[in-house]
Write a protein that holds these residues in place. Structure first.
Motif, mmCIF file in Angstrom:
data_model
loop_
_atom_site.group_PDB
_atom_site.id
_atom_site.type_symbol
_atom_site.label_atom_id
_atom_site.label_comp_id
_atom_site.label_asym_id
_atom_site.label_seq_id
_atom_site.Cartn_x
_atom_site.Cartn_y
_atom_site.Cartn_z
ATOM 1 N N VAL A 27 -6.693 -4.233 -0.934
ATOM 2 C CA VAL A 27 -6.027 -5.287 -1.701
ATOM 3 C C VAL A 27 -5.317 -6.240 -0.748
ATOM 4 O O VAL A 27 -4.875 -5.852 0.322
ATOM 5 C CB VAL A 27 -5.022 -4.708 -2.719
ATOM 6 N N LYS A 28 -5.237 -7.494 -1.180
ATOM 7 C CA LYS A 28 -4.545 -8.517 -0.394
ATOM 8 C C LYS A 28 -3.373 -9.126 -1.153
ATOM 9 O O LYS A 28 -2.512 -9.735 -0.552
ATOM 10 C CB LYS A 28 -5.523 -9.613 0.012
ATOM 11 N N THR A 29 -3.369 -8.969 -2.472
ATOM 12 C CA THR A 29 -2.313 -9.569 -3.293
ATOM 13 C C THR A 29 -1.715 -8.521 -4.229
ATOM 14 O O THR A 29 -2.320 -7.471 -4.481
ATOM 15 C CB THR A 29 -2.861 -10.722 -4.157
ATOM 16 N N ALA A 30 -0.552 -8.840 -4.755
ATOM 17 C CA ALA A 30 0.101 -7.952 -5.711
ATOM 18 C C ALA A 30 -0.742 -7.789 -6.975
ATOM 19 O O ALA A 30 -0.828 -6.693 -7.525
ATOM 20 C CB ALA A 30 1.488 -8.482 -6.061
ATOM 21 N N ASP A 31 -1.379 -8.867 -7.405
ATOM 22 C CA ASP A 31 -2.225 -8.780 -8.605
ATOM 23 C C ASP A 31 -3.382 -7.813 -8.397
ATOM 24 O O ASP A 31 -3.719 -7.032 -9.287
ATOM 25 C CB ASP A 31 -2.758 -10.160 -8.991
ATOM 26 N N GLU A 32 -4.012 -7.858 -7.224
ATOM 27 C CA GLU A 32 -5.099 -6.923 -6.913
ATOM 28 C C GLU A 32 -4.576 -5.489 -6.881
ATOM 29 O O GLU A 32 -5.252 -4.564 -7.341
ATOM 30 C CB GLU A 32 -5.746 -7.271 -5.570
ATOM 31 N N ALA A 33 -3.373 -5.296 -6.349
ATOM 32 C CA ALA A 33 -2.786 -3.961 -6.277
ATOM 33 C C ALA A 33 -2.499 -3.415 -7.676
ATOM 34 O O ALA A 33 -2.725 -2.230 -7.932
ATOM 35 C CB ALA A 33 -1.510 -3.991 -5.446
ATOM 36 N N ILE A 34 -2.020 -4.262 -8.561
ATOM 37 C CA ILE A 34 -1.746 -3.835 -9.940
ATOM 38 C C ILE A 34 -3.028 -3.401 -10.634
ATOM 39 O O ILE A 34 -3.074 -2.364 -11.303
ATOM 40 C CB ILE A 34 -1.029 -4.953 -10.724
ATOM 41 N N ARG A 59 6.690 -2.851 -7.215
ATOM 42 C CA ARG A 59 7.644 -1.785 -7.549
ATOM 43 C C ARG A 59 7.967 -1.730 -9.040
ATOM 44 O O ARG A 59 7.958 -0.683 -9.656
ATOM 45 C CB ARG A 59 8.937 -1.979 -6.762
ATOM 46 N N ASN A 60 8.259 -2.865 -9.650
ATOM 47 C CA ASN A 60 8.589 -2.877 -11.082
ATOM 48 C C ASN A 60 7.435 -2.369 -11.929
ATOM 49 O O ASN A 60 7.641 -1.638 -12.901
ATOM 50 C CB ASN A 60 9.012 -4.275 -11.533
ATOM 51 N N HIS A 61 6.230 -2.743 -11.568
ATOM 52 C CA HIS A 61 5.052 -2.293 -12.311
ATOM 53 C C HIS A 61 4.888 -0.774 -12.175
ATOM 54 O O HIS A 61 4.626 -0.091 -13.170
ATOM 55 C CB HIS A 61 3.796 -3.018 -11.807
ATOM 56 N N ILE A 62 5.048 -0.257 -10.967
ATOM 57 C CA ILE A 62 4.937 1.183 -10.744
ATOM 58 C C ILE A 62 5.975 1.922 -11.581
ATOM 59 O O ILE A 62 5.648 2.884 -12.280
ATOM 60 C CB ILE A 62 5.102 1.523 -9.245
ATOM 61 N N ILE A 66 4.919 4.572 -14.447
ATOM 62 C CA ILE A 66 5.113 5.983 -14.124
ATOM 63 C C ILE A 66 6.387 6.537 -14.745
ATOM 64 O O ILE A 66 6.405 7.650 -15.250
ATOM 65 C CB ILE A 66 5.162 6.194 -12.588
ATOM 66 N N GLY A 67 7.468 5.763 -14.676
ATOM 67 C CA GLY A 67 8.744 6.237 -15.203
ATOM 68 C C GLY A 67 9.210 7.463 -14.448
ATOM 69 O O GLY A 67 9.252 7.478 -13.234
ATOM 70 N N SER A 68 9.536 8.525 -15.157
ATOM 71 C CA SER A 68 9.999 9.752 -14.519
ATOM 72 C C SER A 68 8.907 10.819 -14.481
ATOM 73 O O SER A 68 9.190 11.982 -14.227
ATOM 74 C CB SER A 68 11.228 10.282 -15.249
ATOM 75 N N SER A 69 7.684 10.428 -14.699
ATOM 76 C CA SER A 69 6.571 11.363 -14.686
ATOM 77 C C SER A 69 6.359 11.965 -13.301
ATOM 78 O O SER A 69 6.556 11.307 -12.281
ATOM 79 C CB SER A 69 5.303 10.627 -15.124
#
Length: 78
Positions: A27-34, A59-62, A66-69
């Motif tokens: 990945v090169k961008t945050a969108d690709e990582a998401i 980070r916010n997306h993760i 995921i939350g507390s899982s």
């Protein structure tokens, strides 16, 4: 869940592929990582390795996904 996946730059992903990791996305961008992160969640990957730089960008997306899982385990590497 029973697999390992990697999200990161070309050098990181290439190294893990040489080590036998089959699930890996460059990945090169945050969108690709998401997109890659969500794909691995849908595939029920148990360990997601992500470069720290890219993890910081999404980070916010993760945290939202995921939350507390406990699983998947997210490992950030420098």
């Amino acid at each position: 869940m029973s697999s390992v996946a990697v999200i990161g730059d070309i050098d990181t992903v290439s190294g893990f592929r040489l080590g036998g990791v089959k699930e890996a996305v460059v990945v090169k961008t945050a969108d690709e990582a998401i997109v890659a992160f969500d794909k691995f969640l849908d595939e029920e990957i148990s360990i997601i390795i992500i470069t720290q730089l890219m993890a910081n960008e999404i980070r916010n997306h993760i945290n939202r996904k995921i939350g507390s899982s406990v699983l998947p385990m997210i490992i950030e590497i420098p």
